[in-house]
Design a protein around this motif. Structure first.
Motif, short mmCIF file in Angstrom:
data_model
loop_
_atom_site.label_atom_id
_atom_site.label_comp_id
_atom_site.label_asym_id
_atom_site.label_seq_id
_atom_site.Cartn_x
_atom_site.Cartn_y
_atom_site.Cartn_z
N ARG A 167 -12.44 -3.27 -2.00
CA ARG A 167 -12.06 -2.77 -0.63
C ARG A 167 -10.94 -1.88 -0.98
NH1 ARG A 167 -15.34 -4.72 3.53
NH2 ARG A 167 -16.22 -6.75 2.59
N ALA A 168 -10.88 -0.89 0.03
CA ALA A 168 -9.56 0.09 -0.03
C ALA A 168 -8.86 -0.13 1.33
CB ALA A 168 -10.35 1.41 -0.26
N LEU A 169 -7.73 0.02 1.15
CA LEU A 169 -6.71 -0.02 2.30
C LEU A 169 -5.63 0.71 1.97
CD1 LEU A 169 -6.84 -1.53 5.13
CD2 LEU A 169 -5.10 -3.23 3.96
N GLN A 170 -4.95 1.25 2.86
CA GLN A 170 -3.53 1.94 2.80
C GLN A 170 -2.41 1.28 1.75
OE1 GLN A 170 -4.40 0.82 5.82
NE2 GLN A 170 -2.36 0.15 6.75
N ALA A 171 -1.91 1.81 0.82
CA ALA A 171 -1.09 1.18 0.07
C ALA A 171 0.24 1.11 0.51
CB ALA A 171 -0.88 2.00 -1.17
N ILE A 181 -4.15 -8.81 3.88
CA ILE A 181 -3.16 -8.45 3.12
C ILE A 181 -1.70 -8.47 4.20
CG2 ILE A 181 -3.44 -6.17 3.16
CD1 ILE A 181 -2.02 -7.84 0.18
N THR A 182 -0.77 -9.18 3.71
CA THR A 182 0.35 -9.33 4.44
C THR A 182 1.69 -8.37 3.74
OG1 THR A 182 -0.04 -11.33 5.03
CG2 THR A 182 2.28 -10.82 5.52
N LEU A 218 2.67 -2.22 0.68
CA LEU A 218 1.52 -3.08 1.24
C LEU A 218 0.62 -3.59 0.08
CD1 LEU A 218 0.23 -4.51 3.88
CD2 LEU A 218 -1.27 -2.49 4.01
N PHE A 219 0.71 -2.74 -0.86
CA PHE A 219 -0.31 -3.35 -2.08
C PHE A 219 0.52 -4.45 -2.88
CE2 PHE A 219 2.62 0.03 -3.59
CZ PHE A 219 2.77 -0.32 -4.85
N GLU A 220 1.71 -4.59 -2.58
CA GLU A 220 2.46 -5.69 -3.41
C GLU A 220 2.52 -6.96 -2.44
OE1 GLU A 220 6.66 -4.25 -4.49
OE2 GLU A 220 5.49 -2.93 -5.79
N GLY A 221 1.89 -6.94 -1.31
CA GLY A 221 1.98 -7.94 -0.52
C GLY A 221 0.99 -9.07 -0.94
N HIS A 229 8.00 -6.91 6.16
CA HIS A 229 8.02 -7.40 7.72
C HIS A 229 6.97 -8.22 8.21
CE1 HIS A 229 10.66 -3.93 7.64
NE2 HIS A 229 11.56 -4.98 8.33
N GLN A 230 5.91 -8.68 7.18
CA GLN A 230 4.85 -9.60 7.32
C GLN A 230 3.78 -9.03 8.37
OE1 GLN A 230 8.21 -11.11 7.14
NE2 GLN A 230 7.18 -11.08 4.89
N TRP A 231 3.65 -7.69 8.51
CA TRP A 231 2.44 -7.30 9.21
C TRP A 231 1.07 -7.58 8.31
CZ3 TRP A 231 2.51 -2.18 12.36
CH2 TRP A 231 3.53 -2.18 13.26
N CYS A 232 0.14 -8.00 8.97
CA CYS A 232 -1.10 -8.48 8.21
C CYS A 232 -2.25 -7.37 8.72
CB CYS A 232 -1.58 -9.82 8.61
SG CYS A 232 -0.16 -10.92 8.54
N PHE A 233 -2.89 -7.17 7.62
CA PHE A 233 -4.14 -6.20 7.69
C PHE A 233 -5.60 -6.83 7.25
CE2 PHE A 233 -0.17 -3.67 7.72
CZ PHE A 233 -0.52 -2.74 8.73
N ASP A 234 -6.58 -6.87 8.26
CA ASP A 234 -7.78 -7.22 7.45
C ASP A 234 -8.59 -6.40 6.63
OD1 ASP A 234 -11.00 -7.56 7.68
OD2 ASP A 234 -10.41 -8.86 9.29
#
Length: 84
Positions: free
Chosen positions: A42-46, A65-66, A55-58, A70-75
C-alpha cells in the motif's frame, strides 16, 4: 505532447520491503510511504496532512497508521482519515 507523469517505478522489489517499517519514496507526486501488508503493498502520504508529522514513522496497527505527533489515524486501504 504532455509532460505529465502517469507511471513511476520505485525500483524496489516486494521482498526488500520490511513489513515492520514502511519505506518512504520520493515520487513525481510527492513523498509516499510503501507499506507491506501480507501479500499487498500500500502507498500512503509519508507526511501527515495535519502538521507534516512523519506519518511513515507512526504506529501501524490493523490496517491503519497513526501519526506519532498528534495521533491522527489513516486507513491504509483508502488513505482516508479515521477515528480510533
Amino acid at each position: 505532447m504532455s509532460s505529465e507523469v502517469h507511471e513511476f517505478d520505485t525500483g524496489l522489489r516486494f521482498d526488500t520491503l520490511d513489513p515492520e517499517r514502511p519505506r518512504p519514496v520520493l515520487t513525481p507526486w510527492g513523498t509516499f510511504a510503501l507499506y507491506r501488508l501480507g501479500s499487498d503493498v500500500r502507498a500512503l502520504q509519508a507526511f501527515c496532512p495535519h502538521m507534516e508529522g512523519p506519518l511513515f514513522e507512526g504506529t501501524l496497527s490493523d490496517g491503519t497508521i497513526t501519526c506519532p505527533w498528534h495521533q491522527w489515524c489513516f486507513d491504509l486501504a483508502t488513505g482516508a482519515r479515521v477515528d480510533r
